[in-house]
Motif scaffolding. Sequence first.
Motif, PDB file in Angstrom:
ATOM      1  N   PHE A 111       0.893  -1.125  -0.038  1.00 26.30           N
ATOM      2  CA  PHE A 111       0.011  -0.092  -0.038  1.00 26.30           C
ATOM      3  C   PHE A 111       0.892   1.204   0.065  1.00 26.30           C
ATOM      4  CE2 PHE A 111      -4.249  -1.592   0.454  1.00 26.30           C
ATOM      5  CZ  PHE A 111      -4.023  -2.892   1.193  1.00 26.30           C
ATOM      6  N   ALA A 112       0.107   2.304  -0.531  1.00 27.08           N
ATOM      7  CA  ALA A 112       0.689   3.854  -0.644  1.00 27.08           C
ATOM      8  C   ALA A 112       2.222   3.693  -1.155  1.00 27.08           C
ATOM      9  CB  ALA A 112       0.910   4.167   0.934  1.00 27.08           C
ATOM     10  N   SER A 113       3.102   4.197  -0.329  1.00 30.82           N
ATOM     11  CA  SER A 113       4.510   4.470  -0.914  1.00 30.82           C
ATOM     12  C   SER A 113       5.171   3.034  -1.402  1.00 30.82           C
ATOM     13  CB  SER A 113       5.349   5.360  -0.162  1.00 30.82           C
ATOM     14  OG  SER A 113       5.123   4.847   1.322  1.00 30.82           O
ATOM     15  N   GLU A 150      11.176   0.329   5.930  1.00 29.21           N
ATOM     16  CA  GLU A 150      10.052   1.037   5.332  1.00 29.21           C
ATOM     17  C   GLU A 150       8.730   0.604   5.490  1.00 29.21           C
ATOM     18  OE1 GLU A 150      10.374   2.213   1.174  1.00 29.21           O
ATOM     19  OE2 GLU A 150      12.572   2.488   1.311  1.00 29.21           O
ATOM     20  N   LYS A 152       5.596  -0.838   8.277  1.00 28.30           N
ATOM     21  CA  LYS A 152       4.910  -0.412   9.657  1.00 28.30           C
ATOM     22  C   LYS A 152       4.347  -1.331  10.152  1.00 28.30           C
ATOM     23  CE  LYS A 152       4.923   2.281  13.304  1.00 28.30           C
ATOM     24  NZ  LYS A 152       5.983   2.023  14.131  1.00 28.30           N
ATOM     25  N   PHE A 176       1.993  -2.267   4.721  1.00 30.42           N
ATOM     26  CA  PHE A 176       1.587  -0.802   4.902  1.00 30.42           C
ATOM     27  C   PHE A 176       3.067  -0.043   5.356  1.00 30.42           C
ATOM     28  CE2 PHE A 176      -2.728  -0.006   4.418  1.00 30.42           C
ATOM     29  CZ  PHE A 176      -3.187  -1.174   4.412  1.00 30.42           C
ATOM     30  N   PRO A 177       3.447   1.136   4.652  1.00 25.52           N
ATOM     31  CA  PRO A 177       4.582   1.911   5.334  1.00 25.52           C
ATOM     32  C   PRO A 177       3.873   2.625   6.370  1.00 25.52           C
ATOM     33  CG  PRO A 177       3.362   3.196   3.382  1.00 25.52           C
ATOM     34  CD  PRO A 177       2.722   1.623   3.614  1.00 25.52           C
ATOM     35  N   PRO A 178       4.628   3.519   7.296  1.00 29.57           N
ATOM     36  CA  PRO A 178       4.127   4.503   7.969  1.00 29.57           C
ATOM     37  C   PRO A 178       3.395   5.711   7.181  1.00 29.57           C
ATOM     38  CG  PRO A 178       6.668   4.504   8.253  1.00 29.57           C
ATOM     39  CD  PRO A 178       6.216   3.795   7.107  1.00 29.57           C
ATOM     40  N   ILE A 179       2.405   6.034   7.790  1.00 29.46           N
ATOM     41  CA  ILE A 179       1.298   7.028   6.782  1.00 29.46           C
ATOM     42  C   ILE A 179       0.891   8.161   7.933  1.00 29.46           C
ATOM     43  CG2 ILE A 179      -0.690   7.472   5.549  1.00 29.46           C
ATOM     44  CD1 ILE A 179      -0.766   4.638   4.791  1.00 29.46           C
ATOM     45  N   GLY A 180       1.053   9.290   7.571  1.00 32.02           N
ATOM     46  CA  GLY A 180       0.685  10.189   8.802  1.00 32.02           C
ATOM     47  C   GLY A 180       0.224  11.491   8.329  1.00 32.02           C
ATOM     48  N   GLY A 181      -0.199  11.695   6.944  1.00 35.36           N
ATOM     49  CA  GLY A 181      -0.537  12.915   6.353  1.00 35.36           C
ATOM     50  C   GLY A 181      -1.927  13.271   6.835  1.00 35.36           C
ATOM     51  N   GLY A 182      -2.198  14.682   7.122  1.00 36.92           N
ATOM     52  CA  GLY A 182      -3.366  15.092   7.639  1.00 36.92           C
ATOM     53  C   GLY A 182      -3.869  16.594   7.069  1.00 36.92           C
TER      54      GLY A 182
END
Lengths: 182, 281, 575
Positions: A111-113, A150, A152, A176-182
């Motif tokens: 997922f994601a990046s 990479e 999480k 999943f990588p770490p995800i923190g956007g908001g």
Amino acid sequence: MGNVLFNAFSFLQKKLKAQDIPCVNAVLDLKDGQRVKDILDGLGITPQDIEGVFVNGKIAPLDTPLHDGDRIAALPPGTPGPYRLLLGLVSSPDKKSDKKKDPIKIEIRLFASLAPYANHGDMDSDGCLSFKAPATIRDAIQRLGVPEQEIKLVFLNGVGASLDSSLKDRDRVGIFPPIGGG
Amino acid sequence: MMPKDHSLESRARIEKDCQGKSCRVICDQDLLALADILNIPLHQMYLQSMEKGILPLRYLRNMPSITLKEQIILQTSQVAVVGAGGLGGRIIEGLSRLGVGTLHIFDPDLFDETNLNRQIFADQNTLGTPKVEVMQECCRLINPAVRITAHRIAVKDQNQDALFADVQVIVDALDTPGDRLTLAAIAGKCRLPLVHGTVAGFGGRVMVIHPLDGRMEMLYGGQEDACSAEHQLGTPVLSPALIASFQMMAVLNLLLGKNQATDNRMIYADMEKPSLDLFEL
Amino acid sequence: MSKILRINTREKTYSFETPAEDIAGLGGRALTSRMILNEVPATSHPLSKNNKLVFAPGLLSGSPAANSGRLSVGGKSPLTGGIKESNSGGLVSQKLARLGIKALVLEDKPEDDGFSMVVIKQDSVEFLDADEYVGVCNGDMITKLWDRFGKRVATASIGVAGEQRLTSASIQFADPKGHPGRAAGRGGLGAVMGSKKIKAIVVDDKGTDRVPLHDPEAFKAANKKWVELLTSHPVSGQGLPAYGTAVLVNVINEAGALPTKNFRNGRFENAQDISGETMAANIEKRSGVATEGCHPGCVIKCSQVYNDKDNNYLTSGFEYETIWAFGAHCLIKELDDIAMLDRLCDDFGLDTIETGVTMGIAMEGGIIPWGDGKAAIELLKKVGTGDPMGKIIGNGAAFTGQALGVDRVPVVKRQALPAYDPRAVKAVGVTYATTPMGADHTAGYGVCQNILGVGGSIDPLKKDNNVEISKNLQIATAAIDAAGLCLFVAFPVLDNPEGLQMIVDMINARYGFSLVVDDVTTLGISILKDELEFNRRAGFTPKDDRLPDMFKEPFAPHNTTWDFTDEELAEAVKF
């Protein structure tokens, strides 16, 4: 050209000593391109005589190419200890009797990046990866070249798991990588 | 002609809702006028009206997904939204339209140019203005029955838990791992559910964190910002818009006591693929 | 119906008790761990009256099943402060089983300093004065007891180490030839026996009938297959009988996992000099015995009689662990010196692993030179004299390390690490860290591939899978310990999918149970849970499941490090 250090253990040592074949810290000549099997043939040791061969301290297949300064040791059947398993002796790569090598196919989603790692050539069009059992999730991500730092979150069939979790056929993995956007 | 009867019933009229059923509605103008005449705060006017079975016209299109009874519950609910950026702004706007009666919103920042790609209420006129102040004003115009308290501060300390004393649900619309962990600790202290959301690229996740369940630590404990996905993929407007909506749904589930409120799985949505998955953490 | 024999060491009384329902189906380690969990307050001082010493044969002990005569001894360990099961060969297990004794429990402790011995026969249980035997070494003890009570009675005794309640003290058992070579070695249970002032236990089964079998025909059939399995496998049928466990010296050295000079690197220059091959050659030359079993009914016969250069008896049961501990670990390359050290440990009643590692710590601390076998012998003899230095050495590696200000002390839960470096054989390292027993290699041994689905290529130098393997090995080992079987049956069972079924068939035929193979896993897990619970109550936390920091150093030749996190290790004890 070069040398290898050769040792034989247990019954094999006894057998070779009886034939005056050097087998205790013996320095043997090594010709270019020679493999483990070639050295053993030269000493009159057949594959049936051995359970495993160490090359530089690790159990290795008989067709391993050798280099100057390598250290090899031949082990006949009959070594005790769980070390047989732990050192990799029990499933000797030259034995055809290994039943546990049925391939497994797992669906792996990044997922994601991490999504670009799914473009690896080994992934089929359904997002699946084929393995020889046994395999862990770590094996899968290593195969795809995903750096561990990479990652999480790891999910197996929708439930939180770890990289050490074992895989079976048709498992679904989510990474999943770490995800923190908001 | 001025009606002599200063009652809600006299101002109500019949309207058909989306299903073709009749219901009594009342328009904002009448509610405002009555509130003025009777010297009652507007939000109380709304409440009284709904309790008498008369729906403020503004909520007609919520029916029946949100029933009148539920609308009443929302009017009397209090929610805190921490972070008024990409996620927070949309959640605040959405909760206002939904009619959640009291909102506490927190964000220390001013709108800047890089917010224009995604943050609601960021426009050429509002650049340089404190976000929470803009929102308080805009949402007052959207729904005057919703009372918003704007806190132009950062929530960075567990001892700020007093700010959440009357709140029923906290929404995590932050963007820093450390702050999220602090917010989780505050929610734990207050024993409140925390609706977590986060985005990266064209996707994002939502998860309800229950007091002290340790799951925020699983998401952000020991994390180094450097390889966090949003830095590698960016955050275009689609994902905050989507994830904010999922967060609002979670808020509704909690406030209205829906069955779904017991499902605390992580939702991950990827609009590009597209896919929507549920994971148990 | 077998009974529990409880011995009150203070009152010098005894009683027979019908086992409670929750332990009626248990034997060996399953029984000792359950009883210790239930009856010993986990915070007791191990040398106090509240600790108990439980001797329990396994479920198959006393039956005709091959290799079923092992004994479990359990208690709270004075060394680790946690629960301990020590396992031994000898004659006690089968004789207790024939006497219908499910477990022998020593309880309480005397107020005065007099030593006693307990003599158990078919018709009597007697307490006899044993002060005349205080200070007698185990070898002489067996000779005296056989003279007094008859040849080939089973004996369990402590030497001067147990009398002094030193934490490396073992309980030694007579082997079928009357040598003191069998030991319940690890964890200082000899000190517990010494704290209760019991010098020896004698078990005489004269006059008893054979152990009753629920279904003799079925038992015979299963045992026949079992014997065939054990004797036809290259490890149990050829390797172990010929070279004993000492064959591992060269193998583990080759793998670069033989901890040398206090765990500094994985190859010992003189490994060949202390190898099993050299041992076998010496035995042959000196008219020793290369192949002997440690209990009647053993078909593997991995033990040996090692003579000195004058062809006189020097020692028996000369194991890989002992040879490593006094050899590569201490840089001693004279096999005869190591044999003498083994003999002194048998006589004084000391765990050879703990004592060997301690000897290396003594070298690290500058008391004696590295590699000096003769100096090691002189130092070890001090345990026999009550010399304060002897008391230090006899209290194990951690105690000695502290006394000498040494910073490299290879222990987990204060028990010394055995002969495989955790950085080069990672699954064993996980076992060292997580087993309730303290650093112990036998706790995670053997049966895993066919039974528990772990197999294929395992890399001992990488972390992958090793936590899972250790966990599965710990489960399987616990179950074998409960059956009274010798751990080395694991090798043939490892390679034969029917092996475990044979064990289950024999247990069912003995008792009329209806167990299935999955019950083995369940049993193993329940044993580990009991042990983990005891340790938890005793105050152990996950912080105790760590290896000392010295293992974070890279370990040549493979230059790997110990790099498991606490969380990863915790998976090994999650059930």
